[in-house]
Scaffold this motif. Structure first.
Motif, PDB file in Angstrom:
ATOM      1  N   THR A   1       0.832  -1.207   0.000  1.00  0.00           N
ATOM      2  CA  THR A   1       0.000   0.000   0.000  1.00  0.00           C
ATOM      3  C   THR A   1       0.869   1.260   0.000  1.00  0.00           C
ATOM      4  O   THR A   1       0.604   2.207  -0.747  1.00  0.00           O
ATOM      5  N   MET A   2       1.926   1.245   0.819  1.00  0.00           N
ATOM      6  CA  MET A   2       2.767   2.445   0.925  1.00  0.00           C
ATOM      7  C   MET A   2       3.441   2.788  -0.399  1.00  0.00           C
ATOM      8  O   MET A   2       3.657   3.955  -0.702  1.00  0.00           O
ATOM      9  N   THR A   3       3.768   1.742  -1.169  1.00  0.00           N
ATOM     10  CA  THR A   3       4.452   2.038  -2.432  1.00  0.00           C
ATOM     11  C   THR A   3       3.447   2.329  -3.559  1.00  0.00           C
ATOM     12  O   THR A   3       3.807   2.900  -4.577  1.00  0.00           O
ATOM     13  N   LEU A   4       2.196   1.942  -3.327  1.00  0.00           N
ATOM     14  CA  LEU A   4       1.194   2.112  -4.385  1.00  0.00           C
ATOM     15  C   LEU A   4       0.821   3.583  -4.617  1.00  0.00           C
ATOM     16  O   LEU A   4       0.540   3.987  -5.751  1.00  0.00           O
ATOM     17  N   TYR A   5       0.788   4.366  -3.518  1.00  0.00           N
ATOM     18  CA  TYR A   5       0.225   5.707  -3.642  1.00  0.00           C
ATOM     19  C   TYR A   5       0.920   6.567  -4.699  1.00  0.00           C
ATOM     20  O   TYR A   5       0.275   7.277  -5.466  1.00  0.00           O
TER      21      TYR A   5
END
Ligand SMILES: Cc1cc2nc3c(=O)[nH]c(=O)nc-3n(C[C@H](O)[C@H](O)[C@H](O)COP(=O)(O)OP(=O)(O)OC[C@H]3O[C@@H](n4cnc5c(N)ncnc54)[C@H](O)[C@@H]3O)c2cc1C
Length: 806
Positions: A67-71
């Motif tokens: 999730t953290m890298t998706l943004y």
């Protein structure tokens, strides 16, 4: 508005929009999201929206990192800003236990390639000089930590989904969800109806109400939650880069930069429920009145750690609602009893998890299974036993201890007892210390006197010695273990054998009195379950499986239609059981029955319906301890009488009660795997050593997947490890599960279960490794520090099975 869709998502908060986005990204473009108001109208719009990767569960950590890298990718893809700030997060350890937790997490991060590592206090001071580091034992740094803009993220998911063909309808409340005879759903709104095979409930604060439209009751309870933002602070403004956020979890608050000030949020002891009787339908972009007094203690903790907070004026207070499940994890997945109904409710760290949650939901809906074992999130882990009162009590406890460490083996007392079996009081009198097992009170170990409780920690605790005494008693003489928490089923009728053969991978026993072990194969060819099937009559079988997975397994059983005239029913509630095991078990039981228990008359893996102490039982010659032993399953009404007889007769042989912690240690001495730890859908049969139980000369559920998995080389292998005594004695700790395994500095696997093997005098662990085998020397990261270990060639207890079969 469309009248048909592949899936209809109800709720346009961050989670509903992420699910919609991931459905489209996974290839389903004919999907619709319905939102009763504006997007973000529930908890989403006012969230502090901090993002973290750290979680005690490895798979949840993986999802949070995704999730953290998706943004940033989402921003690039959609052109919609997600307001991402990633100045990093500093995790502070004030206590030894917190240090153990953080070091373990850093070791896991190294294994899984996540960015989370220790930095010096001086480095931390340079990164965030506002923090008072007095009394801090160690600091971990997560460079990707930070926060996002909640509306930006939600809208970016929405834009991404629309770009791939999804429809989003705002101001379109869902008023009914009606299942049709063919299993599809009609989702009704004032603007028209949509027919769909999949309803996705992502209604956040209204998750309960939307579920009730389909007759589903979810154990959820909203609470209030507050944070405040300070006025501009000179110390913050003076810093030329954005300050990393501060995770001082021992203080039960969170703190990060917001504008030129700070944002401080609190999980207070004196928490407040909201909307106990249902979330009001007219609530949308609303907040509650400020109540900073309630979070004063947490604020004082924050001021002690970051003194500048004490001098700052407060610019804004946010007191908003969030909705919780009893264990603070999402209730996710297809509802086992209702076809085509997917839940994703009760999410607390929505911004840390939205991406991974959307991805898992899309995989589950489209492919039928997630790539990771998500049992910790599965809605099937709760059932009707999780009543409103239980839910409230657990939510209160979860809220007030939001950042507390969840230790291995920890049992929290809130909301208990939820349900008890007839011998509960008797076990209590005998000193039983209970754990919660699928709602039941279940003995973990027996103290010398009633009233004892566990101490908690990552090291060996107060139960370590008593559990050792139970293990030695069983191996030297015998022990009586309550195994009522196993799931029990009966399958009866002319089609029973055929149906069981069509469900399970092994061939069903051909004659009465015989039994078999069998895996249940998952959609991707992994281990969805391990069962014992016993033929008790020509047309009747008993099936014994994992108690905690009973509702999870329903999804599999219902995939194979039952033949007419054949029944398959759970007998878990009305049946109790004991395992009498150890070298004296035969003599103890023989005293209580006229049936011959000799090795010739009652061999290993055979069953008989017999009487013990005048009570009808189904007796089965197996024991999860790996020792000589029998399971005896009786009607719940007879449980107390059977227990008294076993305990009284056992006494004459120096035997006594044994709890489930001892059982865990004993089965590890024998190298036996357990569902949820060694056996999970993530592992293929040949990786866990269950390949010989898959019979490809017949059809069974997900046979093709098993076949394709088993023709691929094993990715990892289940092994048993012996940790060097000098290392475990020095740290006073054993492996417990989740610890990474390294060889020559290279991450090669992880522990799935660990325990001290008292009867063999060895600290043991089961785990998965790749590129290593028997005799290799490795390092197991107990407490996050290397402990030397050797991969064993065979289990230390009864490697030849002579005792087991004796
Ligand atoms: C004060 C506060 C601070 C927080 N801080 C953080 C944080 O720092 N980090 C973090 O990760 N999380 C944080 N959270 C939690 C986060 O806000 C939630 O996890 C997240 O917003 C949940 O999103 P959701 O989509 O599940 O639910 P919601 O945001 O509640 O969305 C549900 C949506 O469904 C719609 N809906 C309901 N019923 C219907 C219906 N019948 N028909 C159509 N639509 C319907 C609603 O209108 C709503 O828009 C915080 C929460 C609060 C209260």
């Amino acid at each position: 508005m469309k009248t048909n869709a592949q899936a209809v998502v109800i709720g346009g908060g961050v989670i509903g929009c992420s699910i919609l986005y991931h459905l489209t990204k996974s290839g389903w473009s004919d999907v619709v999201l319905l939102e009763r108001d504006e997007l973000t109208s529930g908890s989403t719009w006012h969230a502090a929206a901090n993002i973290h990767g750290l979680h005690d569960s490895t798979n949840i950590s993986r999802i949070q990192h995704y999730t953290m890298t998706l943004y940033k990718e989402l921003e690039a893809e959609t052109g919609q800003s997600c307001g991402v700030f990633q100045p990093g997060s500093l995790y502070l350890a004030q206590t030894e236990e917190r240090e153990h937790q953080l070091r373990l997490q850093a070791a896991k991060a190294k294994l899984y390639g996540m960015n989370f590592y220790e930095i010096s206090i001086e480095e931390a001071q340079r990164l965030n000089p506002l923090v008072n580091y007095d009394g801090i034992r160690c600091v971990m740094y997560e460079p990707d930590g930070g926060n996002v803009d909640p509306s930006g993220v939600t809208n970016a998911y929405a834009v991404g989904a629309r770009q791939r063909g999804a429809e989003i309808h705002r101001f379109t409340p869902v008023t009914a969800t009606d299942q049709q005879e063919d299993g599809t759903w009609i989702v009704r709104t004032p603007k028209g109806d949509i027919q769909t095979p999949w309803v996705v409930n992502a209604a956040g604060l209204w998750g309960r109400e939307v579920a009730m439209l389909a007759g589903i009751e979810l154990p959820l309870q909203p609470t209030e939650h507050q944070y405040f933002v300070t006025e501009t602070m000179a110390d913050v403004a003076a810093h030329d880069t954005r300050l990393p956020s501060v995770s001082d979890r021992d203080g039960e608050y969170y703190l990060r930069q917001e504008g030129q000030g700070l944002l401080v949020g609190a999980y207070e002891k004196d928490m407040k429920f909201w909307a106990e009787d249902g979330t009001p339908l007219d609530f949308a972009h609303d907040l509650f009145p400020d109540d900073l007094e309630r979070i004063e203690e947490n604020m004082m903790n924050a001021i002690e750690r970051v003194p500048a907070v004490g001098d700052a004026g407060i610019k804004r207070v946010i007191n908003g609602p969030m909705i919780w499940s009893p264990d603070a994890n999402v209730l996710m997945g297809p509802v086992p009893e209702v076809d085509g109904y997917f839940c994703c409710n009760g999410i607390i760290p929505g911004f840390s998890q939205s991406g991974g949650m959307g991805l898992m939901a899309a995989q589950w809906i489209i492919e039928g299974e997630t790539q990771y074992d998500m049992f910790a999130w599965d809605v099937a882990r709760f059932d009707t036993w999780a009543t409103k009162d239980f839910t409230k009590a657990r939510v209160q406890d979860q809220y007030a201890h939001r950042f507390a460490i969840h230790f291995p083996n920890e049992e929290r007392s809130a909301g208990r007892p939820a349900r008890t079996r007839p011998i509960y009081d008797r076990q209590k009198d005998m000193g039983a210390v209970f754990g919660l097992n699928v709602g039941w009170e279940h003995p973990l170990w027996f103290a010398e006197a009633p009233g004892a409780t566990d101490t908690n920690g990552f090291t060996r605790q107060n139960w370590w010695e008593p559990v050792g005494a139970e293990c030695r008693m069983l191996r030297d003489r015998a022990g009586i273990i309550d195994i009522s928490n196993f799931a029990k089923y009966v399958c009866k009728g002319p089609g029973a054998e055929g149906w069981l053969n069509a469900v399970f991978a092994n061939s069903m026993p051909r004659s009465v009195g015989r039994s078999c072990l069998t895996p249940l194969i998952s959609k991707r060819g992994g281990i969805a379950g391990d069962f014992t099937v016993i033929r008790v009559a020509d047309d009747e079988f008993w099936i014994i499986g994992s108690g905690m997975a009973e509702r999870y397994h329903k999804r599999f059983f219902k995939q194979v239609p039952l033949p007419d005239g054949t029944r398959f029913e759970s007998r878990t509630e009305e049946t109790c059981g004991f395992n009498v095991a150890g070298p004296k078990s035969r003599e103890i039981l023989q005293r209580l029955t006229n049936t011959s228990l000799s090795p010739e008359d009652f061999p290993f893996m055979r069953s008989q319906q017999i009487e013990i102490a005048g009570i009808a039982v189904l007796a089965l010659r197996v024991s999860f301890t790996g020792d000589l032993g029998w399971e005896a399953h009786c009607a719940a009404k007879d449980q107390l009488r059977l227990y008294e007889a076993l305990i009284e007769t056992g006494k004459e042989f120096g035997a006594g009660p044994v709890g489930s912690r001892a059982l865990m240690s004993l089965r590890i001495e024998k190298g036996y795997g357990s569902w949820g730890r060694e056996y999970s859908p993530e592992y293929w049969p040949h990786e866990v050593g269950l390949d010989r139980l898959c019979k490809f000369d017949k059809s069974f559920l997900n046979k093709d997947a098993a076949n394709s998995a088993m023709t691929s080389p094993a990715r990892e292998q289940l092994v048993l490890l012996h940790l060097d005594e000098a290392d475990t004695a020095a740290s006073n700790a054993d492996a417990t599960g989740g610890e990474p395994i390294f060889m020559d500095g290279r991450g090669i696997g992880r522990v799935t279960s660990g325990a001290y093997g008292y009867s063999v005098g060895m600290s043991l662990a089961l785990g998965y490794v790749s590129g290593a085998g028997a005799g290799d020397r490795v390092e197991v990261m107990v407490l996050g520090r290397p402990h030397r270990a050797t991969i064993l060639k065979e289990p230390p207890f009864d490697p030849t099975g002579t005792i087991l079969r004796g």
